[in-house]
Scaffold this active site. Structure first.
Site, PDB file in Angstrom:
ATOM      1  CD  GLU A 168       0.112   1.399  -3.209  1.00 17.25           C
ATOM      2  OE1 GLU A 168      -0.095   0.286  -2.893  1.00 17.25           O
ATOM      3  OE2 GLU A 168       0.812   2.354  -2.349  1.00 17.25           O
ATOM      4  CE  LYS A 196       0.403  -2.537   0.327  1.00 15.76           C
ATOM      5  NZ  LYS A 196       0.412  -1.013  -0.321  1.00 15.76           N
ATOM      6  CG  ASP A 253       2.862 -18.147  -7.844  1.00 15.73           C
ATOM      7  OD1 ASP A 253       2.183 -17.100  -7.202  1.00 15.73           O
ATOM      8  OD2 ASP A 253       2.743 -19.172  -7.703  1.00 15.73           O
TER       9      ASP A 253
HETATM   10  C1  MEV Z   1       2.096   2.072   1.000  1.00 12.82           C
HETATM   11  O1  MEV Z   1       1.552   1.227  -0.046  1.00 12.82           O
HETATM   12  C2  MEV Z   1       3.286   1.712   1.385  1.00 12.82           C
HETATM   13  C3  MEV Z   1       3.845   2.351   2.450  1.00 12.82           C
HETATM   14  O2  MEV Z   1       2.873   2.342   3.698  1.00 12.82           O
HETATM   15  C4  MEV Z   1       5.092   1.485   3.029  1.00 12.82           C
HETATM   16  C5  MEV Z   1       5.844   2.057   4.402  1.00 12.82           C
HETATM   17  O3  MEV Z   1       4.897   2.485   5.352  1.00 12.82           O
HETATM   18  O4  MEV Z   1       6.943   1.959   4.634  1.00 12.82           O
HETATM   19  C6  MEV Z   1       4.144   3.921   2.362  1.00 12.82           C
END
Ligand code: MEV
Length: 425
Positions: A84, A262, A278
């Site tokens: 990413e 995430k 892992d």
């Molecule tokens: C993108 O990979 C991660 C975000 O969506 C995290 C967030 O919204 O806090 C930018």
């Protein structure tokens, strides 16, 4: 697959190169497909063949270095494996902005893993529970005998926890073996112990045993990381308050909390992967921990400190190890551990916690100010340029033109590339 069957008898007996050739034929691809698989794996093919079944190649993920991290007073360069865009740059940027206030402070709660043994179909679960409890020292002996090396290293059985669970098919007795796995992630160690203890439990209690497996909710292996971002490093009180509102949104809403977490895992998983650990185990543990009070919440907490600065803290389970599995076998994972300079699993977990918090800060700051797309776009534009067919120097030129146009899209990239080439003659 274009034709044939997926029932490939003897496939596992072939070499990776032979498998790739057979696969290419079956999928209706030319011989260049097999050659691509071989070239992509480079000198890692033999290792891949040892690590997984039916290996044909490896899928390479970019490995980059996050800079600027000051963790518990140590300057640390962090290898991160991620596909990413922006993730590595974001960590470096967040880490730079909290250096003036001392960087990250971290701690762990220990190295204890949990293995579960399920017993069911008994008339008196409370009796079964008591009978298991009475066998504590026998259980300890069975566990410790199952892994003498761990015992020598100062690990081994620590405790028992026994619960009666009400389920759709009646009560079950669930025994937790709590085991200090030292610098191993510990899945193999605790699974072996659970499998050794289970038949004895059946014998001692008369109740049937069923599953014997670790829990990925490693809540006895927590990492905590905190840091303070001075107001002048983040763009003032308005930005601080924007980040706090973003955090409160995640606390109140699982839809937002999932995305918030995430972002944390963008950092966490990249280091877990770079060290051959892992990723699924860590992710499962993180999300289960985020929902531990019955509602899915933010893994981090954000507040204003006494001086008005922005203070962040992250707490999550982190079951990672330095020994065993891909960590030991993969030369790049080994080298990454040397770059990190860690000597214990807890030391690695602490760095990963700091990276998770840094990543969360960067995402919230971007979201609370310009939005996420601006930062993403410069790097994303490079990907779009490549996808549109740009080569060599064209990539940077086309990416810049896309950003300038404010339209980072494949169709625009193809048109601009045609124009660029026409201008060049
Ligand atoms: C993108 O990979 C991660 C975000 O969506 C995290 C967030 O919204 O806090 C930018």
């Amino acid at each position: 697959m274009s034709e044939g069957t997926s029932r490939l008898s003897g496939f596992h007996k072939l070499t990776p190169a032979e498998r790739a050739e057979r696969l290419a034929r079956l999928a209706g691809l030319g011989p260049e497909a097999a050659a691509h698989y071989a070239a992509a794996a480079g000198d890692q093919l033999a290792l891949a063949d040892r690590l997984v079944e039916n290996a044909v190649s490896t899928l390479n993920v970019p490995l980059g270095i996050a800079t600027n991290l000051l963790i518990d007073g140590r300057e640390i360069l962090v290898p991160m494996a991620t596909e990413e865009s922006s993730v590595i740059a974001a960590v470096g940027n967040a880490a730079k902005r909290c250096r003036a206030s001392g960087g990250f402070t971290t701690a762990t709660s220990g190295n204890e893993m949990i293995a579960q043994i399920q017993q069911l179909g008994m008339p008196d679960p409370a009796q079964v529970r008591l009978k298991v409890l009475e066998r504590r020292s026998d259980i300890k002996a069975v566990c410790d005998a199952a892994d003498p090396v761990l015992l020598e290293l100062g690990g081994g059985f620590r405790d028992l926890e026994i619960r009666v669970l009400e389920t759709a098919e009646g009560p079950m007795v669930i025994t937790h073996l709590i085991v200090d796995t030292r610098d191993a992630m510990g899945a193999n160690a605790v699974n072996t112990m659970a499998e050794a203890v289970a038949p004895r439990l059946a014998e001692w209690t008369g109740a049937r045993t069923h599953l014997r497996i670790l829990s990925n909710l490693a809540d006895r292996r927590l990492v905590r990381a905190r840091a303070v971002w001075p107001l002048d490093e983040i763009g003032g009180a308005g930005v601080r308050d924007g980040i706090l509102s973003a955090y409160r949104f995640a606390e109140a809403d699982p839809y937002r909390a999932a995305t918030h977490n995430k972002g944390i895992m963008n950092g966490v998983t990249a280091v877990v992967l770079a060290t051959g650990n892992d990723t699924r185990a860590v992710e499962a543990g993180a999300h289960a921990y985020a929902a531990r009070d019955g509602r899915y919440r933010s893994l981090s907490r954000w507040e204003t400190d006494a001086d008005g600065n922005l203070a962040g803290a992250l707490e999550m389970p982190l079951a990672v190890g330095l020994v065993g599995g891909a960590t030991r076998l993969h030369p790049t994972a080994q080298q990454n551990l040397q770059v990190l300079g860690v000597e214990t699993a807890a030391g690695l977990a602490r760095i990963i916690g700091a990276v998770g918090l840094a990543q969360n800060f960067a995402a919230l700051r971007a979201l609370a100010t310009t939005g996420i797309q601006k930062g993403h776009m410069a790097l994303h534009a490079q990907n779009v340029a490549l996808l549109a067919g740009a080569l060599g120097e064209e990539v940077d030129a086309l990416a810049a033109a896309l950003v300038q146009a404010g339209e980072v899209r494949q169709d625009v990239a193809e048109r601009l590339l045609r124009e660029l080439r026409a201008r060049k003659g």
